[in-house]
Design a protein around this motif. Structure first.
Motif, PDB file in Angstrom:
ATOM      1  N   HIS A   1      61.165 -37.458  80.008  1.00  0.00           N
ATOM      2  CA  HIS A   1      60.597 -36.201  80.536  1.00  0.00           C
ATOM      3  C   HIS A   1      59.092 -36.147  80.312  1.00  0.00           C
ATOM      4  N   ALA A   2      58.640 -36.707  79.187  1.00  0.00           N
ATOM      5  CA  ALA A   2      57.217 -36.702  78.849  1.00  0.00           C
ATOM      6  C   ALA A   2      56.432 -37.781  79.596  1.00  0.00           C
ATOM      7  N   GLY A   3      57.129 -38.554  80.444  1.00  0.00           N
ATOM      8  CA  GLY A   3      56.440 -39.574  81.228  1.00  0.00           C
ATOM      9  C   GLY A   3      56.413 -40.948  80.595  1.00  0.00           C
ATOM     10  N   MET A   4      57.110 -41.099  79.478  1.00  0.00           N
ATOM     11  CA  MET A   4      57.168 -42.405  78.810  1.00  0.00           C
ATOM     12  C   MET A   4      58.344 -43.213  79.357  1.00  0.00           C
ATOM     13  N   ARG A   5      58.329 -44.484  79.056  1.00  0.00           N
ATOM     14  CA  ARG A   5      59.425 -45.354  79.481  1.00  0.00           C
ATOM     15  C   ARG A   5      60.286 -45.707  78.279  1.00  0.00           C
ATOM     16  N   VAL A   6      61.596 -45.625  78.448  1.00  0.00           N
ATOM     17  CA  VAL A   6      62.540 -45.907  77.365  1.00  0.00           C
ATOM     18  C   VAL A   6      63.487 -47.000  77.837  1.00  0.00           C
ATOM     19  N   VAL A   7      63.559 -48.090  77.066  1.00  0.00           N
ATOM     20  CA  VAL A   7      64.435 -49.204  77.449  1.00  0.00           C
ATOM     21  C   VAL A   7      65.205 -49.669  76.224  1.00  0.00           C
ATOM     22  N   ASP A   8      66.509 -49.864  76.400  1.00  0.00           N
ATOM     23  CA  ASP A   8      67.343 -50.403  75.342  1.00  0.00           C
ATOM     24  C   ASP A   8      66.719 -51.722  74.860  1.00  0.00           C
ATOM     25  N   PRO A   9      66.356 -51.823  73.561  1.00  0.00           N
ATOM     26  CA  PRO A   9      65.606 -52.993  73.089  1.00  0.00           C
ATOM     27  C   PRO A   9      66.309 -54.332  73.292  1.00  0.00           C
ATOM     28  N   SER A  10      67.637 -54.368  73.065  1.00  0.00           N
ATOM     29  CA  SER A  10      68.326 -55.653  73.225  1.00  0.00           C
ATOM     30  C   SER A  10      68.341 -56.088  74.687  1.00  0.00           C
ATOM     31  N   LEU A  11      68.471 -55.114  75.602  1.00  0.00           N
ATOM     32  CA  LEU A  11      68.438 -55.445  77.024  1.00  0.00           C
ATOM     33  C   LEU A  11      67.050 -55.894  77.456  1.00  0.00           C
ATOM     34  N   ALA A  12      66.031 -55.269  76.890  1.00  0.00           N
ATOM     35  CA  ALA A  12      64.654 -55.656  77.225  1.00  0.00           C
ATOM     36  C   ALA A  12      64.424 -57.115  76.852  1.00  0.00           C
ATOM     37  N   THR A  13      64.911 -57.505  75.679  1.00  0.00           N
ATOM     38  CA  THR A  13      64.764 -58.893  75.226  1.00  0.00           C
ATOM     39  C   THR A  13      65.517 -59.838  76.152  1.00  0.00           C
ATOM     40  N   GLU A  14      66.775 -59.480  76.460  1.00  0.00           N
ATOM     41  CA  GLU A  14      67.585 -60.313  77.358  1.00  0.00           C
ATOM     42  C   GLU A  14      66.927 -60.459  78.721  1.00  0.00           C
ATOM     43  N   SER A  15      66.359 -59.356  79.221  1.00  0.00           N
ATOM     44  CA  SER A  15      65.734 -59.364  80.535  1.00  0.00           C
ATOM     45  C   SER A  15      64.538 -60.317  80.563  1.00  0.00           C
TER      46      SER A  15
ATOM     47  N   ALA B   1      62.835 -49.736  90.689  1.00  0.00           N
ATOM     48  CA  ALA B   1      63.184 -48.626  91.591  1.00  0.00           C
ATOM     49  C   ALA B   1      62.598 -47.293  91.120  1.00  0.00           C
ATOM     50  N   GLY B   2      61.921 -47.312  89.961  1.00  0.00           N
ATOM     51  CA  GLY B   2      61.268 -46.095  89.498  1.00  0.00           C
ATOM     52  C   GLY B   2      61.934 -45.387  88.332  1.00  0.00           C
ATOM     53  N   ALA B   3      62.978 -45.989  87.753  1.00  0.00           N
ATOM     54  CA  ALA B   3      63.637 -45.346  86.610  1.00  0.00           C
ATOM     55  C   ALA B   3      62.670 -45.232  85.438  1.00  0.00           C
ATOM     56  N   GLY B   4      62.758 -44.112  84.741  1.00  0.00           N
ATOM     57  CA  GLY B   4      61.910 -43.913  83.571  1.00  0.00           C
ATOM     58  C   GLY B   4      62.518 -44.518  82.323  1.00  0.00           C
ATOM     59  N   GLY B   5      63.801 -44.838  82.386  1.00  0.00           N
ATOM     60  CA  GLY B   5      64.444 -45.419  81.226  1.00  0.00           C
ATOM     61  C   GLY B   5      65.786 -46.029  81.564  1.00  0.00           C
ATOM     62  N   PHE B   6      66.317 -46.819  80.629  1.00  0.00           N
ATOM     63  CA  PHE B   6      67.588 -47.516  80.833  1.00  0.00           C
ATOM     64  C   PHE B   6      68.242 -47.675  79.476  1.00  0.00           C
TER      65      PHE B   6
ATOM     66  N   HIS C   1      61.897 -38.942  97.260  1.00  0.00           N
ATOM     67  CA  HIS C   1      62.167 -37.608  97.811  1.00  0.00           C
ATOM     68  C   HIS C   1      62.059 -36.464  96.803  1.00  0.00           C
ATOM     69  N   ALA C   2      62.070 -36.785  95.518  1.00  0.00           N
ATOM     70  CA  ALA C   2      61.946 -35.737  94.490  1.00  0.00           C
ATOM     71  C   ALA C   2      61.137 -36.299  93.322  1.00  0.00           C
ATOM     72  N   PRO C   3      59.875 -36.634  93.578  1.00  0.00           N
ATOM     73  CA  PRO C   3      59.066 -37.341  92.575  1.00  0.00           C
ATOM     74  C   PRO C   3      58.867 -36.562  91.278  1.00  0.00           C
ATOM     75  N   GLY C   4      59.143 -35.255  91.289  1.00  0.00           N
ATOM     76  CA  GLY C   4      59.020 -34.474  90.065  1.00  0.00           C
ATOM     77  C   GLY C   4      60.199 -34.653  89.125  1.00  0.00           C
ATOM     78  N   VAL C   5      61.256 -35.328  89.605  1.00  0.00           N
ATOM     79  CA  VAL C   5      62.462 -35.541  88.786  1.00  0.00           C
ATOM     80  C   VAL C   5      62.419 -36.955  88.211  1.00  0.00           C
ATOM     81  N   ARG C   6      62.421 -37.072  86.910  1.00  0.00           N
ATOM     82  CA  ARG C   6      62.425 -38.388  86.260  1.00  0.00           C
ATOM     83  C   ARG C   6      63.874 -38.868  86.136  1.00  0.00           C
ATOM     84  N   SER C   7      64.086 -40.160  86.206  1.00  0.00           N
ATOM     85  CA  SER C   7      65.454 -40.688  86.118  1.00  0.00           C
ATOM     86  C   SER C   7      65.634 -41.560  84.884  1.00  0.00           C
ATOM     87  N   LEU C   8      66.807 -41.415  84.261  1.00  0.00           N
ATOM     88  CA  LEU C   8      67.188 -42.211  83.098  1.00  0.00           C
ATOM     89  C   LEU C   8      68.560 -42.802  83.396  1.00  0.00           C
ATOM     90  N   VAL C   9      68.636 -44.121  83.490  1.00  0.00           N
ATOM     91  CA  VAL C   9      69.912 -44.784  83.752  1.00  0.00           C
ATOM     92  C   VAL C   9      70.685 -44.859  82.437  1.00  0.00           C
TER      93      VAL C   9
END
Length: 201
Positions: free
Chosen positions: A119-133, A96-101, A72-80
Motif C-alpha cells: 500500500h505504501a508503494g514498496m515491493r514485497v517478495v517472498d525471499p526464498s522465491l526471489a532467490t530461486e527466481s 505485470a505490475g504486482a506490488g508483491g508476491f 484500468h485501476a492504477p490506484g489499486v496496488r496488487s499483492l499476489v
C-alpha cells in the motif's frame, strides 16, 4: 484504514484471509470475488486500495489481473498471495505490475505487514522465491512457444493444437521443437510439464 479486495476461487480461503486481516486495526476487507474477471470492477466499485490476488483464478488468471489493475485501476496496488510458489510466476507477476508476491502459508502478521508495505508503494517478495527466481533465470520461452505448450499440456494432437492457436501444423512442430530445446527435455509433454512447474506458462 487500508481498503482490501480479496480474489480467490475458494470461498473458504477468502473467508480465512478476511478473518485474519480483519483482526488488524488498520485493515478493512471491503470486497471479495471468486473470479479474476470480476476484480477490476469490484476494486473500482468498492474503492479498494490493495487487491490480494491468487494466481489460479477462473475468468482471468491472477497475473493478468495484476496487469489489468495496472492498466484500468492504477490506484489499486496488487499483492499476489498464492499456493503456487513458482519462481516463473513471481517474475511474470512483477512484470505485470504486482506490488508483491507471497505464499499462502505466510504467517498472518507478515501478510498484514506485506499489505501495508505494498500500500505504501514498496515491493514485497517472498525471499526464498526471489532467490530461486534469480537462480532460475528469465523465462526463455516466447509468447508463441508458451501458447503452444499450454495446449500441449492437454495432450492434444499437433493438428488440434494448430487449430486452437491458429498456426500451421509445421509451425507448431517448430515451436514445440524450440521449446523442447530450451527446457532441456526430450518430448513435448516433458517440455510442457517443465514449463508449467517453473511457472513459465
Amino acid at each position: 484504514m487500508i481498503r482490501l479486495l480479496l480474489a480467490d476461487d475458494q470461498a473458504l480461503v477468502r473467508g480465512a484471509l478476511a478473518a485474519l486481516l480483519g483482526l488488524e486495526s488498520d485493515l478493512e476487507v471491503v470486497a471479495q470475488v471468486g473470479r479474476g474477471d470480476e476484480v477490476v470492477a469490484a476494486a473500482v466499485e468498492h474503492q479498494a486500495q490493495v487487491a490480494l490476488v491468487d494466481v489460479e483464478l477462473p475468468g482471468l488468471d491472477g497475473i493478468e489481473v495484476c496487469r489489468a489493475l495496472t492498466t484500468h485501476a492504477p490506484g489499486v496496488r496488487s499483492l499476489v498471495v498464492t499456493t503456487f510458489g513458482r519462481p516463473g510466476y513471481l517474475r511474470r507477476a512483477i512484470d505485470a505490475g504486482a506490488g508483491g508476491f507471497v505464499v499462502k502459508d505466510t504467517p498472518a502478521a507478515e501478510l498484514a505487514e506485506a499489505v501495508r508495505r505494498v500500500h505504501a508503494g514498496m515491493r514485497v517478495v517472498d525471499p526464498s522465491l526471489a532467490t530461486e527466481s534469480l537462480l532460475d533465470g528469465a523465462n526463455p520461452l516466447t509468447d508463441r512457444e508458451r501458447a503452444v505448450l499450454r495446449e500441449a499440456l492437454t495432450g492434444s494432437p499437433i493438428a488440434e493444437i494448430a487449430r486452437t492457436v491458429h498456426l500451421s501444423p509445421g509451425t507448431v512442430r517448430n515451436y514445440l521443437s524450440s521449446a523442447i530445446g530450451k527446457t532441456h527435455t526430450a518430448t513435448r509433454a516433458q517440455a510442457a510439464a517443465t514449463a508449467r512447474d517453473r511457472g513459465w506458462l
